[in-house]
Design a protein around this motif. Sequence first.
Motif, PDB file in Angstrom:
ATOM      1  N   ASN A 120       0.820  -1.221   0.000  1.00 33.28           N
ATOM      2  CA  ASN A 120       0.000   0.000   0.000  1.00 33.28           C
ATOM      3  C   ASN A 120       0.850   1.266   0.000  1.00 33.28           C
ATOM      4  N   PHE A 121       1.917   1.209   0.760  1.00 33.62           N
ATOM      5  CA  PHE A 121       2.878   2.294   0.850  1.00 33.62           C
ATOM      6  C   PHE A 121       3.428   2.611  -0.563  1.00 33.62           C
ATOM      7  N   THR A 122       3.689   1.567  -1.342  1.00 30.35           N
ATOM      8  CA  THR A 122       4.255   1.757  -2.684  1.00 30.35           C
ATOM      9  C   THR A 122       3.215   2.284  -3.662  1.00 30.35           C
ATOM     10  N   PHE A 123       2.041   1.670  -3.652  1.00 30.70           N
ATOM     11  CA  PHE A 123       1.141   1.913  -4.781  1.00 30.70           C
ATOM     12  C   PHE A 123       0.010   2.898  -4.499  1.00 30.70           C
ATOM     13  N   PHE A 124      -0.353   3.114  -3.234  1.00 32.05           N
ATOM     14  CA  PHE A 124      -1.449   4.050  -3.037  1.00 32.05           C
ATOM     15  C   PHE A 124      -1.100   5.473  -3.499  1.00 32.05           C
ATOM     16  N   PRO A 125       0.121   5.964  -3.205  1.00 37.41           N
ATOM     17  CA  PRO A 125       0.454   7.318  -3.683  1.00 37.41           C
ATOM     18  C   PRO A 125       0.347   7.445  -5.206  1.00 37.41           C
ATOM     19  N   GLN A 126       0.480   6.314  -5.901  1.00 36.58           N
ATOM     20  CA  GLN A 126       0.437   6.385  -7.368  1.00 36.58           C
ATOM     21  C   GLN A 126      -0.967   6.723  -7.879  1.00 36.58           C
ATOM     22  N   PHE A 127      -2.010   6.338  -7.125  1.00 36.75           N
ATOM     23  CA  PHE A 127      -3.358   6.756  -7.521  1.00 36.75           C
ATOM     24  C   PHE A 127      -3.456   8.285  -7.516  1.00 36.75           C
ATOM     25  N   ILE A 128      -2.923   8.882  -6.452  1.00 39.40           N
ATOM     26  CA  ILE A 128      -3.090  10.335  -6.294  1.00 39.40           C
ATOM     27  C   ILE A 128      -2.309  11.073  -7.380  1.00 39.40           C
ATOM     28  N   MET A 129      -1.046  10.672  -7.578  1.00 34.68           N
ATOM     29  CA  MET A 129      -0.272  11.421  -8.579  1.00 34.68           C
ATOM     30  C   MET A 129      -0.773  11.136  -9.993  1.00 34.68           C
ATOM     31  N   GLY A 130      -1.309   9.945 -10.200  1.00 34.89           N
ATOM     32  CA  GLY A 130      -1.842   9.623 -11.527  1.00 34.89           C
ATOM     33  C   GLY A 130      -3.027  10.511 -11.871  1.00 34.89           C
ATOM     34  N   TRP A 131      -3.935  10.648 -10.922  1.00 34.35           N
ATOM     35  CA  TRP A 131      -5.091  11.502 -11.184  1.00 34.35           C
ATOM     36  C   TRP A 131      -4.653  12.953 -11.377  1.00 34.35           C
ATOM     37  N   ALA A 132      -3.608  13.346 -10.641  1.00 30.97           N
ATOM     38  CA  ALA A 132      -3.112  14.716 -10.785  1.00 30.97           C
ATOM     39  C   ALA A 132      -2.396  14.927 -12.119  1.00 30.97           C
ATOM     40  N   GLY A 133      -2.162  13.851 -12.877  1.00 30.62           N
ATOM     41  CA  GLY A 133      -1.642  14.022 -14.223  1.00 30.62           C
ATOM     42  C   GLY A 133      -0.278  13.431 -14.499  1.00 30.62           C
ATOM     43  N   MET A 134       0.336  12.750 -13.539  1.00 32.74           N
ATOM     44  CA  MET A 134       1.672  12.192 -13.765  1.00 32.74           C
ATOM     45  C   MET A 134       1.606  11.038 -14.770  1.00 32.74           C
ATOM     46  N   PRO A 135       2.175  11.235 -15.991  1.00 39.11           N
ATOM     47  CA  PRO A 135       2.103  10.159 -16.983  1.00 39.11           C
ATOM     48  C   PRO A 135       3.027   9.001 -16.616  1.00 39.11           C
ATOM     49  N   ARG A 136       2.689   7.810 -17.083  1.00 37.43           N
ATOM     50  CA  ARG A 136       3.552   6.658 -16.836  1.00 37.43           C
ATOM     51  C   ARG A 136       4.712   6.677 -17.839  1.00 37.43           C
ATOM     52  N   ARG A 137       5.709   5.862 -17.582  1.00 32.96           N
ATOM     53  CA  ARG A 137       6.866   5.683 -18.473  1.00 32.96           C
ATOM     54  C   ARG A 137       7.676   6.968 -18.652  1.00 32.96           C
ATOM     55  N   TYR A 138       7.727   7.772 -17.582  1.00 31.25           N
ATOM     56  CA  TYR A 138       8.523   9.001 -17.581  1.00 31.25           C
ATOM     57  C   TYR A 138       9.721   8.800 -16.648  1.00 31.25           C
ATOM     58  N   GLY A 139      10.930   8.966 -17.159  1.00 32.09           N
ATOM     59  CA  GLY A 139      12.120   8.892 -16.314  1.00 32.09           C
ATOM     60  C   GLY A 139      12.412  10.212 -15.624  1.00 32.09           C
ATOM     61  N   SER A 140      11.894  11.307 -16.151  1.00 35.70           N
ATOM     62  CA  SER A 140      12.001  12.607 -15.492  1.00 35.70           C
ATOM     63  C   SER A 140      10.602  13.198 -15.461  1.00 35.70           C
ATOM     64  N   TYR A 141      10.360  14.083 -14.488  1.00 35.07           N
ATOM     65  CA  TYR A 141       8.982  14.540 -14.310  1.00 35.07           C
ATOM     66  C   TYR A 141       8.969  15.887 -13.605  1.00 35.07           C
ATOM     67  N   PRO A 142       7.841  16.619 -13.672  1.00 38.09           N
ATOM     68  CA  PRO A 142       7.751  17.912 -12.995  1.00 38.09           C
ATOM     69  C   PRO A 142       7.858  17.737 -11.481  1.00 38.09           C
ATOM     70  N   PRO A 143       8.494  18.703 -10.786  1.00 42.78           N
ATOM     71  CA  PRO A 143       8.789  18.527  -9.357  1.00 42.78           C
ATOM     72  C   PRO A 143       7.561  18.395  -8.474  1.00 42.78           C
ATOM     73  N   GLU A 144       6.384  18.834  -8.950  1.00 41.14           N
ATOM     74  CA  GLU A 144       5.218  18.753  -8.062  1.00 41.14           C
ATOM     75  C   GLU A 144       4.825  17.310  -7.732  1.00 41.14           C
ATOM     76  N   PHE A 145       5.368  16.333  -8.499  1.00 39.04           N
ATOM     77  CA  PHE A 145       5.021  14.934  -8.229  1.00 39.04           C
ATOM     78  C   PHE A 145       6.050  14.232  -7.352  1.00 39.04           C
ATOM     79  N   GLN A 146       7.099  14.949  -6.960  1.00 38.11           N
ATOM     80  CA  GLN A 146       8.209  14.245  -6.321  1.00 38.11           C
ATOM     81  C   GLN A 146       7.813  13.552  -5.022  1.00 38.11           C
ATOM     82  N   VAL A 147       6.995  14.226  -4.208  1.00 34.85           N
ATOM     83  CA  VAL A 147       6.675  13.653  -2.902  1.00 34.85           C
ATOM     84  C   VAL A 147       6.054  12.258  -3.049  1.00 34.85           C
ATOM     85  N   TYR A 148       5.217  12.084  -4.076  1.00 40.31           N
ATOM     86  CA  TYR A 148       4.586  10.779  -4.268  1.00 40.31           C
ATOM     87  C   TYR A 148       5.589   9.736  -4.739  1.00 40.31           C
TER      88      TYR A 148
END
Lengths: 565, 319
Positions: free
Chosen positions: A443-471
Amino acid sequence: MSDAVLDKTSARDESTFDKGYLGAGHTLRSWLFTTDHKRIAILYTLTLTVFFFVGGIAIALVRIELVTPAQDFVSADEYNRLFTLHGIVMVWFFLVPSIPATFGNFLLPLMLGSRDLAFPRLNLFSWYLTVIGGAFTIYVLLAGGVDTGWTFYTPYSSIYSNSHVIAAATAVFVAGFGTIATGINFIVTIHTMRAPGLTWFRLPLFVWSMYTVSIVIVLATPVLAMTLTLMMAERFLGVPIFNASEGGDPLLFQHLFWFYSHPAVYIMILPAMGVVSEVIPCFARRRLFGYDFMVYALAAISLIGFFVWGHHMFVSGQSPYANLVFSFLSFIVAVPSAIKVFNWTATLYGGQISYEAPMLYAFGFVGLFTIGGLTGLFLASIPIDVQATDTYFVVAHFHYVMVGGTVSAFFAALHFWWPKITGRMYPETWARFAAVLMFFGFNFTFFPQFIMGWAGMPRRYGSYPPEFQVYHVLSSAGAAVLAIAYLLPFAYMIWSLRWGQRAPGNPWQATGLEWQTPSPPPKHNFDRVPTVEHGPYDYHHEGYVDQKEEIAGSMQTAQTDGDQE
Amino acid sequence: MTADSHFVFLPAAASAHARHVDWIYFGLIGVSVVIVGLVVALLLTFGIRYRSGSPAPRGKLPEWVSREIEIGWTVATLFAFIFIFWFAAASFLTTIGAASNPLEIHVVGKQWMWKIEHPNGVREINELHVPADVPVRLVMISQDVIHSFFLPALRIKQDVLPGRYTSESFTADKTGSYDLFCAEYCGSDHARMGGRIVVMPKAEYQAWLDAQPGAENLAGKGRQLFTQLGCAGCHFEKGHRRAPDLAGLYGSYVQLAGGGTVRADEAYLRDSILQPARQVVAGYAPIMPSFKGTVSEDQIFSLVTFIKSFSGDREETTQ
């Protein structure tokens, strides 16, 4: 079988490797040329363990890269190769074969009261195909990798990628035939080799899950083979099929691919449902609630599962009216899964529940699978899917189903049948600790991914905007916990092979036929073929009132002389 | 959220559609919390109450806890799910028909950048400036592999395909700068194939357009190209034409030589430039050469825009 003497007091008696089928030969040849379904199951287990760790190391590197927003740990190309390797290995060299090829192989003849599968040599051949496929994968890894994603989307895979696409597709192609052969073997075995009295509606749910999954495998996997062949024909021979500039249709690939790969999701989850349907009644000391509904639910999932592939393509450019149909069917296919969750829960009612490790894993399965299933409803809703598809929301969703679901069930099965397979008990305290750790790490690993995914974090990105870092940091930290939870059983299970307590024939007082033989079972499984007179899960007489059948007494089977529990 | 913030919990919602989608999302979360809560509560209640050796009574189940309850919750689940389907699908259906007279902006995806062209010919890369409160329609195509134009703040995403136009429509109503991502994996620099969408007040958008270099009418550019490529020779011929009239063609139904009709939409116009022999208009010989390889996707956009805007009357007099 006089060698299966129950001995709880002494661990100094003969090695577990001299007993039953394990003692039938100690040479490499006796393993590599065996046709004993139990030994082949062991071969599969060793092979899949290797691939589980290959896929695990790949994703560990990915999670390290994602701790920071910048592309700084590996290069962009290396990153793409790592997540592709993780996907290909985990899907085709762990999840798809996982429960059927290991526990299915080992248990199916035992649960049916037969001496082997219908085609023992074909069974061995299946394993060799898996190994040959695996060898191609290892070649791809050593040669520099493949960067198409596990989905091999055209025209990227067939024209633009500069990586080892052909070898990777060949790996999947060959391993697929191993799976098909196993499926055929299981279907024929279940049809023709049931013990006297073991009618269809007396089969344990695990056998039903093997039956339905085999049918899905046999119908769906050839489509994958064709699809990959077409893709390779375009890449290698230049036959224009998916290439739009030659008049081809790139979406055709996606339709064909998901026609296989959505049923493949059910190939991964149905066996897990089978496992949980064995474990929960045993530790609740209770008849499974709504047995026949559970069977129909498996059949319904397998059937409807073939008609929902288009929900992977809501934003692909597919007709909006097709989207509607696929959305509707995707909601329908969720109904039987929901029924199963209710029934597992209802099975607990009025039980005498104890919490050994397999039960903890099964509880984890029910919780995580429920979340995985419900988020599936989000993705079946078109407006939600438009936002969530190809983001971490989808990544989290299918990991809840495949890792929270299938891998939890795999570990439930591993602990539940370990005494039967090895003749040794695992250390209970460690196992309970690992089960709880796995649940929280997951749960620790995958629950945060729901939140960042809905917020727009695309999959298969090796670099990403800093607003997603906490997740991503949370997710990577959770992955470290999860890694420990996977390594623990690896360590204590090996430990138990030598120092674990000697396992009796039926340590859990379970009702299945597989518990009526000694642990580990003799090479020929049963001295006398058992006769079955009652339905499965005869744990507790009060329970679900079945109007068709009288409440059964205890299952009368011919006791083998080794079982003294 | 704007791209420069350091934490995001819920994405910004910059259109009425986005806020509507959020309602569906929250509704589904509500349903999920109830179901997960129910399952967990039952697991815990039964799990504790009926733990091994507990004093809880364990009589026979009442008669009605049988087939009826099983059928009951199957049907209840089925109806609940069909309701959610309808709830979500209903809002999707309203988005199928596009708004009338949208501002049409062309997008070309290629490894690894977005090339954007406004109706007046202004071009930008990896940035999309749009006016607030104006319906916008993006007409998109890829030069190589499949990409996907993803605007999280507007809750829209559409794959961008090679060889075929796809489109997405929105009406942004909150000014600001929001993320733009490529959502379909497209190779090495997939993660860097993004930028931002800037929603500006209408007047500011106009000012921004005017300040950009290279502003010229896209249809005018298409017309120039049309003459340059020699299309006018046949399509603008007086008297008996060797090629069909293009005036008012867009949106009409065309009789084909092989029988059947086809609607003259963007896809048809594009196909007719690249593969003219495929759908020949009834009454004409298939003599038009293919322009495949001679015109780029950008040029096809301007040709298509020209043909769409071409009403004929004005042209006849100037011919």
